[in-house]
Design an enzyme around this catalytic site. Structure first.
Site, mmCIF file in Angstrom:
data_model
loop_
_atom_site.group_PDB
_atom_site.id
_atom_site.type_symbol
_atom_site.label_atom_id
_atom_site.label_comp_id
_atom_site.label_asym_id
_atom_site.label_seq_id
_atom_site.Cartn_x
_atom_site.Cartn_y
_atom_site.Cartn_z
ATOM 1 N N VAL A 43 -3.766 4.401 8.176
ATOM 2 C CA VAL A 43 -3.336 3.672 7.274
ATOM 3 C C VAL A 43 -2.949 4.402 5.956
ATOM 4 O O VAL A 43 -2.359 4.166 5.014
ATOM 5 C CB VAL A 43 -4.485 2.704 6.727
ATOM 6 C CG1 VAL A 43 -5.903 3.562 6.424
ATOM 7 C CG2 VAL A 43 -4.331 1.689 5.509
ATOM 8 N N LYS A 44 -3.379 5.886 6.020
ATOM 9 C CA LYS A 44 -3.309 6.733 4.948
ATOM 10 C C LYS A 44 -1.788 7.201 4.604
ATOM 11 O O LYS A 44 -1.222 7.584 3.716
ATOM 12 C CB LYS A 44 -4.005 8.159 5.228
ATOM 13 C CG LYS A 44 -5.508 7.786 5.307
ATOM 14 C CD LYS A 44 -6.173 7.461 3.776
ATOM 15 C CE LYS A 44 -7.689 7.328 4.018
ATOM 16 N NZ LYS A 44 -8.162 6.876 2.828
#
Length: 453
Positions: A43-44
């Protein structure tokens, strides 16, 4: 033709996947937002590109500059992809509790990796927060990302992740469950979803050793709650500015063991190979199941890929060393199966006490059976030696037969562990197990404690 101009064009639009077996008993529709489909497998990636592009716009990041960030690994990967495409250098400062896979992956995509100790205060000059800031001050033409306090982190999820979840659920989402670290994901998604429907509940997953849950419930930052933990990617010993507690309805804490066990369960029961924070999120969701109704739609976010944890949660030896594997312990030999092949360390009646002390130091043990030509006739342990020294400073030069205690009890293989446990007393610190053919092994209190699940 349909193609992206570069790898950054593939960030986002990750799928929602219905969970089945692992959420058996949860009376709601549970959907996983699987962020491993991002190019950096986490998700980063979303906030990495947002933070860099915002820094470019306002001049904090100049052409050819060096990006510096403290990271648990995934943010570093996202930053590395953007740095490669845009022509920046990258220094990632990482704590030593993170998996070797994360460090190797960062180096593979061109980042310089600086490793710092985990078990220090955030203000300690050796901490990865402090080292990141120092490197930014010392490195010419550099920019310190500071994902914890950088508002672009949460904005990325307000602009991307939140709208995706809303559209993919056709606005029917009722609960969002996610692990909390920097706070960007939960705060950005929560802000968007609550603007759409204020009744949507936002649940944060915390870990033991972190301050979030108590602070949310009481407003107290309790330093006594801070201690080292194994779970990666969630929990903090600081209060990042990106954690907007006003948007979060509640937290639940998950143990290191449960997070690790459920990380493996997700792969085995759903075929989704995701990381440690996903295991924590699923266990946390199960702890919250009484909050869900049949008509609810619960979305849980899976942060990153299981490939980052092959040497940890997906490694039987690593799990077993920490007591995380659910091995059945029923008999005496079960508690020593990991070292049953090691020879028994003994001492003889006519040897000096100093010889036993040296053996304890060499093998890092606390108890030794004492033998003579007839077999086991006595024992020594560290408490007995200590008491002997208190009464006689020359005890090291005495033969063991003069100070030894009673011999350790001997049990045959197959003895129930409950029966073995009863043999431990204040006077008796170990039990011997007869392996047959004249061979014996020692069972200590430490072995018994290590078998407790």
């Amino acid at each position: 033709m349909k193609f992206s101009q570069n790898i950054l064009g593939t960030i986002g639009n990750t799928p929602l996947v219905k969970l089945n077996k692992i959420v058996n008993g949860v009376d709601a529709l549970v959907l996983a937002k699987v962020e491993t489909f991002n190019p950096g497998n986490s998700v980063k990636d979303r906030m990495a590109i947002k933070m860099i592009e915002d820094a470019e716009v306002d001049g904090r990041l100049q052409p050819g500059g060096t990006i510096i960030e403290g990271t648990s690994g995934n943010t570093g990967m996202g930053l590395a992809l953007v740095a490669i495409v845009k022509g920046y250098k990258l220094i990632c400062v990482i704590s030593d509790k993170q998996s070797k896979e994360k460090m190797d992956i960062l180096r593979a995509v061109g980042a310089k990796v600086v490793v710092c100790p985990t078990d220090v205060e955030p203000t300690d000059p050796r901490s990865y927060y402090s080292v990141s800031k120092r490197l930014a001050e010392e490195t010419p033409n550099s920019w310190y990302v500071n994902q914890y306090d950088n508002p672009s982190n949460a904005v990325a999820h307000y602009e991307q992740t939140g709208p995706e979840i809303w559209e993919q659920t056709d606005g029917k989402i009722t609960h969002f469950v996610v692990g909390v670290g920097t706070g960007g994901t939960i705060s950005g998604v929560a802000k968007y979803l609550k603007e759409k429907n204020p009744n949507i509940k936002i649940w944060g997953i915390d870990t033991y050793g972190s301050v979030f849950k108590k602070y949310h419930e009481t407003g107290i930052f309790d330093e006594n709650e801070i201690y080292s933990y194994i779970t990666e990617g969630i929990g903090e010993d600081i209060l990042p500015k990106n954690v907007d507690f006003s948007l979060i309805d509640g937290f639940t804490k998950v143990t290191d063991k449960d997070a690790a066990v459920y990380t493996r369960k997700i792969a085995l029961e759903e075929g989704i190979f995701v990381g440690n924070s996903a295991g924590a999120a699923i266990k946390g969701l199960l702890q919250l199941k009484e909050h869900f109704k049949p008509e609810d739609v619960v979305v849980v976010l899976f942060h990153d890929s299981g490939s980052r944890y092959v040497g940890k949660m997906f490694n039987d030896d690593w799990m077993r060393e920490r007591g995380f594997l659910e091995d059945e312990i029923t008999k005496a030999e079960d508690v020593i199966k990991d070292h049953i092949d090691k020879p028994l360390v003994i001492a003889r009646t006519e040897e000096l006490v100093s010889h036993a002390i040296e053996r304890m130091r060499k093998y890092k043990i606390s108890q030794i059976p004492v033998v003579d030509v007839t077999g086991f006739v006595g024992s020594v342990d560290e408490s007995l030696l200590f008491q002997s020294y208190i009464t006689d400073k020359n005890t090291a030069d005495r033969p063991l037969r003069e100070i030894m205690g009673a011999p350790f009890p001997i049990v045959p293989m197959g003895t129930p562990i409950e029966e073995v446990s009863k043999l431990f007393t204040r006077e008796n610190a170990a039990v011997l197990i007869d392996l047959g053919n004249g061979n014996h092994h020692i069972i200590t209190k430490y072995d018994i404690i290590g078998s407790i699940k």
